[in-house]
Scaffold this motif. Sequence first.
Motif, mmCIF file in Angstrom:
data_model
loop_
_atom_site.group_PDB
_atom_site.id
_atom_site.type_symbol
_atom_site.label_atom_id
_atom_site.label_comp_id
_atom_site.label_asym_id
_atom_site.label_seq_id
_atom_site.Cartn_x
_atom_site.Cartn_y
_atom_site.Cartn_z
ATOM 1 N N UNK A 181 0.822 -1.205 0.000
ATOM 2 C CA UNK A 181 0.000 0.000 0.000
ATOM 3 C C UNK A 181 0.863 1.266 0.000
ATOM 4 N N UNK A 182 1.947 1.233 0.762
ATOM 5 C CA UNK A 182 2.864 2.379 0.767
ATOM 6 C C UNK A 182 3.490 2.580 -0.619
ATOM 7 N N UNK A 183 3.845 1.460 -1.239
ATOM 8 C CA UNK A 183 4.427 1.543 -2.577
ATOM 9 C C UNK A 183 3.458 2.123 -3.583
ATOM 10 N N UNK A 184 2.183 1.733 -3.478
ATOM 11 C CA UNK A 184 1.170 2.252 -4.397
ATOM 12 C C UNK A 184 0.940 3.750 -4.188
ATOM 13 N N UNK A 185 0.931 4.174 -2.925
ATOM 14 C CA UNK A 185 0.763 5.603 -2.643
ATOM 15 C C UNK A 185 1.931 6.420 -3.196
ATOM 16 N N UNK A 186 3.145 5.876 -3.089
ATOM 17 C CA UNK A 186 4.318 6.570 -3.610
ATOM 18 C C UNK A 186 4.284 6.627 -5.135
ATOM 19 N N UNK A 187 3.859 5.546 -5.764
ATOM 20 C CA UNK A 187 3.750 5.536 -7.223
ATOM 21 C C UNK A 187 2.664 6.506 -7.696
ATOM 22 N N UNK A 188 1.577 6.602 -6.933
ATOM 23 C CA UNK A 188 0.524 7.552 -7.298
ATOM 24 C C UNK A 188 1.035 8.990 -7.191
ATOM 25 N N UNK A 189 1.808 9.273 -6.132
ATOM 26 C CA UNK A 189 2.391 10.610 -5.976
ATOM 27 C C UNK A 189 3.341 10.918 -7.133
ATOM 28 N N UNK A 190 4.154 9.918 -7.508
ATOM 29 C CA UNK A 190 5.079 10.098 -8.633
ATOM 30 C C UNK A 190 4.317 10.335 -9.935
ATOM 31 N N UNK A 191 3.238 9.593 -10.142
ATOM 32 C CA UNK A 191 2.457 9.737 -11.358
ATOM 33 C C UNK A 191 1.837 11.134 -11.445
ATOM 34 N N UNK A 192 1.344 11.646 -10.340
ATOM 35 C CA UNK A 192 0.770 12.996 -10.336
ATOM 36 C C UNK A 192 1.829 14.035 -10.720
ATOM 37 N N UNK A 193 3.041 13.861 -10.180
ATOM 38 C CA UNK A 193 4.113 14.791 -10.521
ATOM 39 C C UNK A 193 4.450 14.754 -12.002
ATOM 40 N N UNK A 194 4.460 13.561 -12.572
ATOM 41 C CA UNK A 194 4.752 13.435 -14.001
ATOM 42 C C UNK A 194 3.621 14.013 -14.863
#
Length: 339
Positions: A134-147
């Motif tokens: 779940x932490x990994x998914x939240x971090x990937x979502x944050x990264x995706x928003x930045x991109x």
Amino acid sequence: MPATSSSRRRTTARAQDDSDIEDGPTQVTAREDVDEDEDEGPRRAKKEKRSLKGKSRATEAQQAVSNDDDDDDDDERIDVDNFADQPLAKADVQKINGLSSDWQTMVKTIHRSNNMVSDVAVALADNAEGEDAQKGLLELERLLKGLVDIENEMQINHDVLENLGQEVASGIEIDSIIQQYQENVQKTKESYFAKTTRQKYAKNETYRHFKESIYEIEHPGQAMPPVTELMPKEPGDDSDDDEDLEMGAVTQDYKCPLTLRPLENPFTSEVCGHSFSRDAIREYFANDRGSKDCPASGCTRSFRLSDCKPNRDLAKKIKQHERRQKKKEEEMDVEEVVE
């Protein structure tokens, strides 16, 4: 006596002359050396004088050329600080379009990176469980928003340049092109970043695909609610009257409405969003180039065959769904064997 004295003087003088002759060479050589040194001085002085004259003339010539160059530089030198911007002409449109094209290339590059992040997230959700996942998914979502933000910034630069190029092509003279470009870009960026999270990402295709894929994995067999319901509400969302933001994702059971079998080489209608197997939808239209009613149950829209486009993202989701189904069946088989 006088005669004898004169004879002696002549004899003595002759003897002295003979003596001088014997010692002559040394003395003559010395005089010659002296003469040569004495002559060399004036000669060297003359040579140096001529050399100085030559150098002086060369220096004068170089100085004259240098002065000419300085005059030319003075004529060609531009006062950058006080040089006014020149209006762009139609001949400059190609240059503007070239810069705009460069920005569009970068937009496409970032878009591919966004899809890669989404694919990694799906793989993580599909193969990992627990708090770390779940932490990994939240971090990937944050990264995706930045991109997605970076992609939009690049798209803004492209759009501003494209608009300026169209104005120049139409004959409008634009002064202070750099200033206008920077001001337009800054203004549009400020407008974008003033949006809420829902307004920025809910309609983004890559982000929607990300949320849909994760939800399907975490909630198998359940219909996904509108994307906006999966995002926190912020001040400003109430004033947004864009109905598209409140629409849920199209329910997808991975079956073709025409064949009632799993989709193969899915084609999706850009009019209503329903998908069909490629061969089935082509056969449905046959040689008819006009519009026909959508064959999906409950859909009242009409479209033409040309409105249907290959859907690679859906094809990828179908493969992932089939892989999950196969994995679930294998797990069920193992449980039956254990029992």
